[in-house]
Design a protein around this motif. Structure first.
Motif, PDB file in Angstrom:
ATOM      1  N   UNK A 120      52.147 -25.595 -27.435  1.00 14.61           N
ATOM      2  CA  UNK A 120      50.964 -26.398 -27.122  1.00 14.61           C
ATOM      3  C   UNK A 120      50.564 -27.320 -28.271  1.00 14.61           C
ATOM      4  N   UNK A 121      51.465 -27.458 -29.252  1.00 13.84           N
ATOM      5  CA  UNK A 121      51.223 -28.326 -30.398  1.00 13.84           C
ATOM      6  C   UNK A 121      49.997 -27.880 -31.207  1.00 13.84           C
ATOM      7  N   UNK A 136      43.673 -30.061 -25.079  1.00  8.93           N
ATOM      8  CA  UNK A 136      43.953 -31.293 -25.828  1.00  8.93           C
ATOM      9  C   UNK A 136      45.444 -31.441 -26.140  1.00  8.93           C
ATOM     10  N   UNK A 137      46.188 -30.296 -26.064  1.00  8.46           N
ATOM     11  CA  UNK A 137      47.587 -30.237 -26.498  1.00  8.46           C
ATOM     12  C   UNK A 137      47.737 -30.665 -27.957  1.00  8.46           C
ATOM     13  N   UNK A 138      46.782 -30.188 -28.756  1.00  9.61           N
ATOM     14  CA  UNK A 138      46.812 -30.458 -30.199  1.00  9.61           C
ATOM     15  C   UNK A 138      45.717 -29.651 -30.869  1.00  9.61           C
ATOM     16  N   UNK A 155      50.260 -16.006 -33.828  1.00 12.10           N
ATOM     17  CA  UNK A 155      49.534 -17.044 -33.110  1.00 12.10           C
ATOM     18  C   UNK A 155      50.306 -18.358 -33.152  1.00 12.10           C
ATOM     19  N   UNK A 156      50.925 -18.643 -34.311  1.00 11.04           N
ATOM     20  CA  UNK A 156      51.750 -19.850 -34.423  1.00 11.04           C
ATOM     21  C   UNK A 156      52.902 -19.815 -33.432  1.00 11.04           C
ATOM     22  N   UNK A 157      53.499 -18.635 -33.273  1.00 11.56           N
ATOM     23  CA  UNK A 157      54.615 -18.496 -32.337  1.00 11.56           C
ATOM     24  C   UNK A 157      54.161 -18.666 -30.889  1.00 11.56           C
ATOM     25  N   UNK A 158      53.012 -18.116 -30.574  1.00 13.57           N
ATOM     26  CA  UNK A 158      52.536 -18.121 -29.195  1.00 13.57           C
ATOM     27  C   UNK A 158      52.088 -19.496 -28.723  1.00 13.57           C
ATOM     28  N   UNK A 159      51.549 -20.297 -29.647  1.00 16.38           N
ATOM     29  CA  UNK A 159      50.956 -21.570 -29.226  1.00 16.38           C
ATOM     30  C   UNK A 159      51.640 -22.799 -29.818  1.00 16.38           C
TER      31      UNK A 159
END
Length: 247
Positions: free
Chosen positions: A174-175, A128-130, A167-171
């Motif tokens: 991908x928004x 979804x890119x979100x 996880x915030x850093x990794x993704x």
């Protein structure tokens, strides 16, 4: 515009149930989970058995439960926009009395459940890119209390705080926003399970001299679910618990 969909674990009582109610009232589709099928069904009925809600009972530390949540969300509602990893257990025990079984229980439910469910949800969010993932930690990770020995649950919750940041850093590309809510003492069935008969007796731990309400955590979760420029953060919903104490 299609309504957004949230998966909420540990949604049969307390913070999870109140958060499900809060999101449903604001037009979200909600897929609820709890390890107790009876409690989950009752919570669903208490909320009015709404057409924009569904539920999946099961142990959140087992991958099949997370897969069932994802499948149901996509089949019924077509997207997964928010994951709230609320399911967890917490109880005090002196460090020298903690057993291997105690540690395994906290790590299995608090950390492994959060990790696995996020793993199953993120591919859809990438597609979804979100998306928004909200993990539930505790202020005690950053503000320990000598008279409340809780090394076993706190090691698992501390890992959840660290997991959020990585996880915030990794993704982020991908928004997908990933944040932690760290509650203080919140009025819920959890206090009774820990043997605390009067939760209000703990009001002095907070500068506001009261304990929090489950709806106040739900408000924070809704903010993080809708905030587009907040990720990797830990939001304390604790009435000033980490700042200081009244005397």
């Amino acid at each position: 515009m299609k309504n957004k969909t949230a998966i909420i674990t540990g949604a049969s009582t307390g913070i999870g149930k109140e958060t499900a109610k809060y999101f449903l009232e604001r037009g979200y589709n909600v897929v609820m989970n709890s390890s107790s099928e009876a409690n989950l069904k009752k919570a669903f009925e208490d909320l009015g058995a709404p057409s924009n809600a569904a539920y999946v009972p099961g142990d959140i530390s087992e991958r099949k439960t997370a897969q069932q949540l994802v499948n149901l969300a996509l089949e019924r509602f077509g997207s997964i926009d928010v994951l709230i990893n609320n399911a967890g257990v917490f109880s005090p025990k002196p460090f020298l009395e903690v057993t291997k079984e105690d540690l395994e229980r906290f790590w299995k439910i608090n950390l492994l459940g959060t990790y696995i469910t996020s793993q199953e949800v993120i591919p859809q969010m990438v597609k979804q890119q979100a998306g928004a993932i909200i993990n539930i930690g505790t202020v005690l990770v950053d503000h320990a209390i000598g008279g409340f020995p809780a090394t076993a649950p706190l090691t698992s919750k501390g890992a959840v705080h660290a997991f959020t940041r990585q996880l915030a850093a990794e993704f982020g590309k991908d928004n997908i926003k990933v944040n932690t809510i760290a509650p203080g003492i919140i009025r819920s069935p959890l206090q009774g399970k820990m043997g605390i008969e009067n939760a209000d007796s703990l009001s002095g731990l907070h500068l506001l001299n009261r304990i929090g309400e489950a709806e106040e955590v739900a408000e924070a979760a809704y903010y993080l679910a809708t905030a587009d420029f907040v990720t990797g953060e830990t939001i304390n919903i604790a009435g000033g618990h980490t700042v200081g104490h009244s005397i």
